[in-house]
Design a protein around this motif. Structure first.
Motif, PDB file in Angstrom:
ATOM      1  N   ARG A  44     -28.851  -6.986 -30.481  1.00 11.27           N
ATOM      2  CA  ARG A  44     -28.467  -8.350 -30.755  1.00 11.27           C
ATOM      3  C   ARG A  44     -29.730  -9.247 -31.382  1.00 11.27           C
ATOM      4  NH1 ARG A  44     -28.251 -10.307 -26.418  1.00 11.27           N
ATOM      5  NH2 ARG A  44     -28.109  -8.610 -24.709  1.00 11.27           N
ATOM      6  N   ASP A  45     -31.023  -8.329 -31.065  1.00 10.01           N
ATOM      7  CA  ASP A  45     -31.959  -9.141 -31.432  1.00 10.01           C
ATOM      8  C   ASP A  45     -32.289  -8.742 -32.830  1.00 10.01           C
ATOM      9  OD1 ASP A  45     -32.333  -9.530 -28.726  1.00 10.01           O
ATOM     10  OD2 ASP A  45     -33.584  -7.951 -28.221  1.00 10.01           O
ATOM     11  N   SER A  46     -32.199  -9.914 -33.615  1.00 17.20           N
ATOM     12  CA  SER A  46     -32.413  -9.761 -35.126  1.00 17.20           C
ATOM     13  C   SER A  46     -33.882  -9.273 -35.347  1.00 17.20           C
ATOM     14  CB  SER A  46     -31.950 -11.192 -35.813  1.00 17.20           C
ATOM     15  OG  SER A  46     -32.503 -12.227 -35.366  1.00 17.20           O
ATOM     16  N   THR A  54     -30.595   1.596 -36.262  1.00 17.68           N
ATOM     17  CA  THR A  54     -30.636   3.232 -36.820  1.00 17.68           C
ATOM     18  C   THR A  54     -30.426   4.210 -35.819  1.00 17.68           C
ATOM     19  OG1 THR A  54     -32.146   2.617 -38.591  1.00 17.68           O
ATOM     20  CG2 THR A  54     -31.851   4.795 -38.136  1.00 17.68           C
ATOM     21  N   VAL A  55     -31.076   4.160 -34.856  1.00 20.63           N
ATOM     22  CA  VAL A  55     -30.956   5.055 -33.548  1.00 20.63           C
ATOM     23  C   VAL A  55     -29.740   4.838 -32.984  1.00 20.63           C
ATOM     24  CG1 VAL A  55     -31.944   5.867 -31.679  1.00 20.63           C
ATOM     25  CG2 VAL A  55     -33.393   5.044 -33.148  1.00 20.63           C
ATOM     26  N   LEU A  56     -29.160   3.638 -32.604  1.00 20.52           N
ATOM     27  CA  LEU A  56     -27.952   3.567 -31.728  1.00 20.52           C
ATOM     28  C   LEU A  56     -26.985   3.825 -32.622  1.00 20.52           C
ATOM     29  CD1 LEU A  56     -29.212   0.266 -30.008  1.00 20.52           C
ATOM     30  CD2 LEU A  56     -28.876   2.819 -29.024  1.00 20.52           C
ATOM     31  N   GLN A  57     -26.574   3.700 -33.986  1.00 21.35           N
ATOM     32  CA  GLN A  57     -25.479   3.884 -34.698  1.00 21.35           C
ATOM     33  C   GLN A  57     -25.629   5.442 -34.746  1.00 21.35           C
ATOM     34  OE1 GLN A  57     -25.367   1.939 -38.333  1.00 21.35           O
ATOM     35  NE2 GLN A  57     -24.714   0.031 -37.403  1.00 21.35           N
ATOM     36  N   ASP A  68     -22.663  -2.628 -25.703  1.00 18.02           N
ATOM     37  CA  ASP A  68     -24.093  -3.339 -25.845  1.00 18.02           C
ATOM     38  C   ASP A  68     -25.285  -2.848 -25.861  1.00 18.02           C
ATOM     39  OD1 ASP A  68     -25.721  -5.681 -26.278  1.00 18.02           O
ATOM     40  OD2 ASP A  68     -25.083  -6.822 -24.246  1.00 18.02           O
ATOM     41  N   PRO A  69     -25.669  -1.902 -26.753  1.00 17.11           N
ATOM     42  CA  PRO A  69     -26.765  -1.075 -26.771  1.00 17.11           C
ATOM     43  C   PRO A  69     -27.921  -1.590 -26.640  1.00 17.11           C
ATOM     44  CG  PRO A  69     -25.797  -0.879 -28.911  1.00 17.11           C
ATOM     45  CD  PRO A  69     -24.996  -1.951 -28.231  1.00 17.11           C
ATOM     46  N   SER A  70     -28.929  -0.941 -26.236  1.00 18.51           N
ATOM     47  CA  SER A  70     -30.512  -1.187 -26.291  1.00 18.51           C
ATOM     48  C   SER A  70     -31.408   0.089 -26.092  1.00 18.51           C
ATOM     49  CB  SER A  70     -30.708  -2.341 -25.194  1.00 18.51           C
ATOM     50  OG  SER A  70     -30.394  -1.786 -23.805  1.00 18.51           O
ATOM     51  N   VAL A 157     -32.260   5.215 -24.559  1.00 20.68           N
ATOM     52  CA  VAL A 157     -31.041   4.600 -25.133  1.00 20.68           C
ATOM     53  C   VAL A 157     -30.233   4.313 -24.071  1.00 20.68           C
ATOM     54  CG1 VAL A 157     -29.377   4.647 -26.796  1.00 20.68           C
ATOM     55  CG2 VAL A 157     -31.487   5.985 -27.384  1.00 20.68           C
ATOM     56  N   LEU A 158     -29.876   2.746 -23.948  1.00 20.13           N
ATOM     57  CA  LEU A 158     -29.298   2.180 -22.770  1.00 20.13           C
ATOM     58  C   LEU A 158     -28.110   1.638 -23.497  1.00 20.13           C
ATOM     59  CD1 LEU A 158     -32.293   0.798 -21.210  1.00 20.13           C
ATOM     60  CD2 LEU A 158     -31.456   2.951 -20.865  1.00 20.13           C
TER      61      LEU A 158
END
Length: 522
Positions: A44-46, A54-57, A68-70, A157-158
């Motif tokens: 969510r952090d633009s 990139t990593v989360l996708q 809601d990845p972070s 990755v969370l």
């Protein structure tokens, strides 16, 4: 013999810091374990969504469903003056875990060690190593042996836990201790660089006042604060690759923040493509009429691959390995193409996706304008040197949806938007930008996705060396030379890595980053 106030201040100014340093670093600071949270961001952090996305996708492609990845990047370090060995950790000898990291409100999807000091053995972090694991909300780290100033970094990755409704996540909770350490031996959150205890900082602040009083007798003005080693004053003009532009924009912002006398003005048109950047640099150098042996110190251009012949005064410096990918409209119905099928499509032998197992949709080729390094790399390393077919319409909006065709656009963002809005469209892009665009699909080539490991091992063909060019050799104290050193330093490499590229120095086969852009023999 009587002492003047100035002499007394000089004695105190020498004796007290020595005593404070002995107490903090020799007596109290023998052992000190520290950590820093260098990155904690959600999708969510633009301001930081590019590298995180990139990593989360990529995790989502592997089948993990993240709501809601972070990502969190932590640096674990020996902040004291004595080595930390396995027996120093406050844990039973039978327990291999030395440090535990909890993430309230989040569960751990995966983790990896992204960086470690050369003297930190890699065997601590191999899969299955004792003490190196994740369990639900917790990351467990082994009893790593850390020499003085040694460190390692952990990327986690969370994902948000069900039932946690707070808009922001609490800070990670790091639990560890060492025997005989400072203030009970508990691990401490350090600043940018470990310094001293609160008591000593207060003492040193008092001494500053004493020193200021003494200096008032001898100095008429104040001295400027010395800038970091890589800082330089002046204005730097950047140009070139649109694919590498996100790295350069972030690095320029950080450099200006670190170096107050530096200015790197960037606009929406600063990066128009590799060839345009090379032309701009060559024209600026010719206008300056510099003698041989001297170079411009206020300009840099970045190119996806090598310069063409006829530019003898442009000097290359390989910076990173950049990944590119083919992208298609999400309704094309294809996810993997053989290298032969890709060449057949761009040669015009295949004009409908149904011919390669996709949907019955005409193929529309959307390409970058001539001069794009992404396009040049596609022709050279994927299409075996063959040029793209002729343009059928000068405006992509004019493509006939029922017939195959080709059009060209100026930038990476425009290309991705065009592919996303044109059924049957096929284009090419830098991987980080493609991964951040929800409405396009990346294409595997011969079964291989666009990964740095695949490029490094010779399995994935669509990559190129990102090269920084200078006009001649810039002066060592110039802002151009300083910015190049900054990119090669720790902070610069972190930015390059976070945007999906790989610093040349970190490759298993560094010869891939050759200035001529040709792959090394394999």
């Amino acid at each position: 013999m009587s002492l003047s106030w100035g002499s007394l201040a000089a004695v105190l100014g020498l004796a007290v810091p020595v005593a404070a340093a002995l107490w903090e670093f020799v007596l109290a600071g023998r052992k000190r374990l520290g950590y820093r949270v260098q990155l904690d961001t959600t999708i969510r952090d633009s301001a930081a969504s590019g590298p995180a996305t990139t990593v989360l996708q990529r995790m989502q492609w592997d089948g993990t469903n993240l709501s809601d990845p972070s990502v969190v990047l932590l640096r674990i370090e020996n902040a004291g003056w004595s080595p930390v060995v396995a027996a120093d950790y406050v844990a039973p000898a039978s327990d291999p875990v030395g440090i535990r990291i909890a993430f309230p409100g989040r569960r751990v999807v995966g983790m990896t060690v992204t960086e470690r000091s050369p003297q930190v053995p890699p065997t601590f972090f191999v899969p299955g190593a004792e003490g190196f694991e994740t369990t639900g909300r917790e990351v467990k780290l082994p009893k790593v042996i850390l020499n003085r100033r040694a460190h390692y970094k952990v990327l986690a990755v969370l994902d948000r836990e069900e039932g946690f409704t707070e808009p922001e996540f609490p800070e990670p909770e790091v639990t560890a201790g060492i025997v005989g350490g400072v203030r009970g031996g508990n691990i401490r959150k350090t600043a940018y660089y470990p310094f001293a205890s609160r008591q000593v900082r207060w003492l040193l602040a008092s001494l500053i006042l004493v020193s200021a009083t003494q200096s008032a007798f001898t100095l008429a003005g104040s001295e400027d604060t010395a800038a970091p080693l890589d800082c330089a004053a002046g204005t730097l003009r950047l140009s070139g690759s649109t694919a590498f532009a996100p790295v350069l924009r972030e690095a320029a912002e950080q450099y200006e923040r670190t170096c107050p006398d530096a200015r790197i003005p960037l606009t929406a048109t600063s990066f128009k493509g590799s060839v345009d950047g090379l032309d701009t640099l060559a024209a600026a150098g010719a206008a300056a009429r510099l003698p041989d042996g001297r170079g411009l110190g206020d300009r840099l251009t970045f190119s996806d691959g090598p310069k063409s012949d006829g530019r003898p005064r442009l000097l290359p410096r390989p910076v990173a390995l950049s990944l590119f990918t083919l992208v298609v409209h999400k309704e094309a119905g294809v996810e993997d193409l053989s290298l032969k099928q890709v060449r057949d499509v761009y040669a015009g032998r295949v004009t409908n996706w149904s011919r390669v197992g996709g949907n019955d949709v005409p193929i529309h080729l959307v390409s970058r304008n001539p001069g794009s390094g992404t396009r040049t790399t596609l022709e050279r390393q994927v299409l075996d040197g063959r040029p793209l077919p002729a343009v059928t319409t000068p405006d992509c909006a004019g493509l006939d949806r029922d017939r195959p065709g080709r059009c060209e656009v100026g930038g990476t963002g425009t290309l991705l938007d065009t592919v996303a809005s044109t059924p049957g469209a096929l284009g090419h892009s830098e991987v980080g930008a493609a991964a951040a665009h929800d409405d396009v699909r990346q294409i595997r080539i011969d079964g291989y996705p666009a990964t740095l490991e695949g490029a490094d091992q010779g399995a994935y063909p669509y990559w190129q060396t990102e090269i920084a060019y200078t006009y001649g050799e810039p002066p060592a104290d110039s802002i151009a030379a300083g910015f190049l050193r900054y990119l090669a330093d720790e902070v610069g490499k972190d930015i390059v890595r976070a945007r999906g590229h790989r610093p040349c120095a970190e490759l298993d086969k560094p010869l891939l980053c050759r200035p001529d852009g040709a792959p090394a023999a394999r």
